[in-house]
Scaffold this active site. Structure first.
Site, PDB file in Angstrom:
ATOM      1  N   ARG A  57       1.392  22.708  35.119  1.00  0.00           N
ATOM      2  CA  ARG A  57       1.533  21.942  33.851  1.00  0.00           C
ATOM      3  C   ARG A  57       0.059  22.174  33.243  1.00  0.00           C
ATOM      4  NH1 ARG A  57       3.320  16.247  35.810  1.00  0.00           N
ATOM      5  NH2 ARG A  57       1.816  16.616  37.243  1.00  0.00           N
ATOM      6  N   ASP A  59      -2.121  21.118  29.532  1.00  0.00           N
ATOM      7  CA  ASP A  59      -2.407  20.195  28.585  1.00  0.00           C
ATOM      8  C   ASP A  59      -2.008  20.781  27.273  1.00  0.00           C
ATOM      9  OD1 ASP A  59      -2.984  18.261  30.583  1.00  0.00           O
ATOM     10  OD2 ASP A  59      -4.949  18.641  30.345  1.00  0.00           O
ATOM     11  N   TYR A 117      -7.348  31.036  36.121  1.00  0.00           N
ATOM     12  CA  TYR A 117      -7.423  30.686  34.571  1.00  0.00           C
ATOM     13  C   TYR A 117      -8.579  31.580  33.885  1.00  0.00           C
ATOM     14  CZ  TYR A 117      -4.543  26.523  34.814  1.00  0.00           C
ATOM     15  OH  TYR A 117      -3.436  25.695  34.953  1.00  0.00           O
ATOM     16  N   ARG A 204     -11.898  22.924  32.692  1.00  0.00           N
ATOM     17  CA  ARG A 204     -12.556  22.450  31.707  1.00  0.00           C
ATOM     18  C   ARG A 204     -13.852  21.747  32.105  1.00  0.00           C
ATOM     19  NH1 ARG A 204      -8.182  19.251  28.109  1.00  0.00           N
ATOM     20  NH2 ARG A 204     -10.280  18.731  26.971  1.00  0.00           N
TER      21      ARG A 204
END
Length: 276
Positions: A57, A59, A117, A204
Site C-alpha cells: 500500500r 500513501d 523504491y 521517506r
C-alpha cells in the site's frame, strides 16, 4: 492451494500518479483511491464484483511504476481484454501495464521476495515548475558522497523502529535492506532502496536522514546512531511524499511474471545502475 471450480487468479501491474488519489487503500465512499478506481474498472470488465490484493500500500501523493495486484474471478478474459478494457474504464492517473493469469498459490503481497523504491530529489536553488508534484525539492546543496556513506550503514537486517511512522501497524520493526544506491543525474538525486519489506514511511524517513547528512547538518556516523537508538524522535523529519515511487516488486521465477523497466519514464536506468 486450490481455487473453487471455474475461478481463476489474475495478476496485474499498474502505474499511477499518487497526486490523483488519497493513497492506494480503499477508504470510505467518495474518497478517491487507487484501489477503489481499479476495483470499479475491473468489476465492469469482469461483469462481477472484484476485490483485489496489492504488493504494497502506498500513501497519498506517492507514485508507482510497477505496483502488482491480484484478484480472483469467474470471468474468462484474455490478457489484452483485461488491459485494454480496464484502462478504458480508469481515470487518467492510473494505467494497467500488463495482465497475466497466475497459479492459485500466487499472492501479490505474500509471494513477493523484495520491493524497490526510488526517491527522487530535485536539488536546485529554484523550485521546479514542471513535475513539481513528482519530485521532492531541496534548495540546499546535497553532497551525494556523504549521503552514500551514511546509507551504507543501513544495509542488512536491523530494527528500523527509528525509521517508521508512529501509526505503523507492522507487527515488528525488523526489516532487511539489501541495497541502497545513490546517484546524481544533473539536478536530480536518486535514492534507490531494495528491501524484503518496508515499514510505514520507512523510505521517506531514511531519505530525510540522508538529506540532513547531505546538507552537512549532521555527521555521516549520525545515521548509525539513529538506527541504534530505535527511537523515531532521534531521526530527521519525514521527507515529502512527492518524489517517492514504488518501482519494482520481485517474485520467484516460477510465477513467470513479465519484467518491465523500473522507471519513472524520465529515468532510463535499470535496477542497480545507480551503484555504478
Amino acid at each position: 492451494m486450490q481455487l473453487p471450480e471455474g475461478v481463476r487468479r489474475v495478476a496485474l501491474s499498474l502505474e499511477y500518479h499518487g497526486g490523483s488519489f488519497r493513497g492506494f487503500q480503499q477508504q470510505e465512499e467518495g474518497v478517491p483511491t487507487v484501489q477503489s478506481a481499479l476495483q470499479h474498472a475491473l468489476s465492469k470488465v469482469a461483469n462481477e464484483p472484484i476485490t483485489l490484493a496489492c504488493a504494497g500500500r502506498t500513501d497519498a501523493a506517492v507514485h508507482a511504476t510497477n505496483q502488482v495486484v491480484h484478484f480472483d474471478t469467474r470471468a474468462d478474459r484474455t490478457a489484452k481484454a483485461w488491459t485494454a478494457g480496464v484502462n478504458a474504464n480508469l481515470p487518467a492517473g492510473v494505467s494497467i501495464k500488463w495482465a497475466a493469469e497466475v497459479a492459485p498459490e500466487f499472492h501479490a503481497r505474500f509471494s513477493a521476495r523484495e520491493r524497490t523504491y526510488r526517491y527522487i530529489i530535485f536539488n536546485s536553488p529554484f523550485r521546479p515548475a514542471l513535475q513539481h508534484d513528482q519530485l521532492t525539492w531541496c534548495r540546499e546543496p546535497l553532497d551525494v558522497d556523504r549521503m552514500r556513506a551514511g546509507a551504507q550503514q543501513l544495509i542488512g537486517e536491523h530494527n528500523f523502529n527509528a525509521f517508521r511512522a508512529a501509526q505503523c501497524q507492522a507487527r515488528h520493526p525488523v526489516r532487511e535492506i539489501k541495497r541502497i544506491d545513490l546517484a546524481r543525474r544533473g539536478d536530480l538525486i536518486i535514492i534507490e532502496i531494495t528491501a524484503n519489506a518496508f515499514l510505514h514511511h520507512m523510505v521517506r524517513n531514511i531519505s530525510g536522514v540522508l538529506m540532513r547528512v547531505g546538507k552537512g547538518w549532521a555527521n555521516v556516523d549520525w545515521v548509525s546512531e539513529v538506527l541504534a537508538s530505535q527511537d523515531r524522535t532521534k531521526a530527521a523529519e519525514t521527507a515529502p511524499p512527492y518524489g517517492l515511487y514504488l518501482v519494482h516488486v520481485a517474485y520467484p521465477a516460477q510465477f513467470g511474471l513479465p519484467e518491465f523497466q523500473p522507471g519513472p519514464c524520465f529515468l532510463a536506468e535499470k535496477l542497480g545502475d545507480f551503484s555504478r
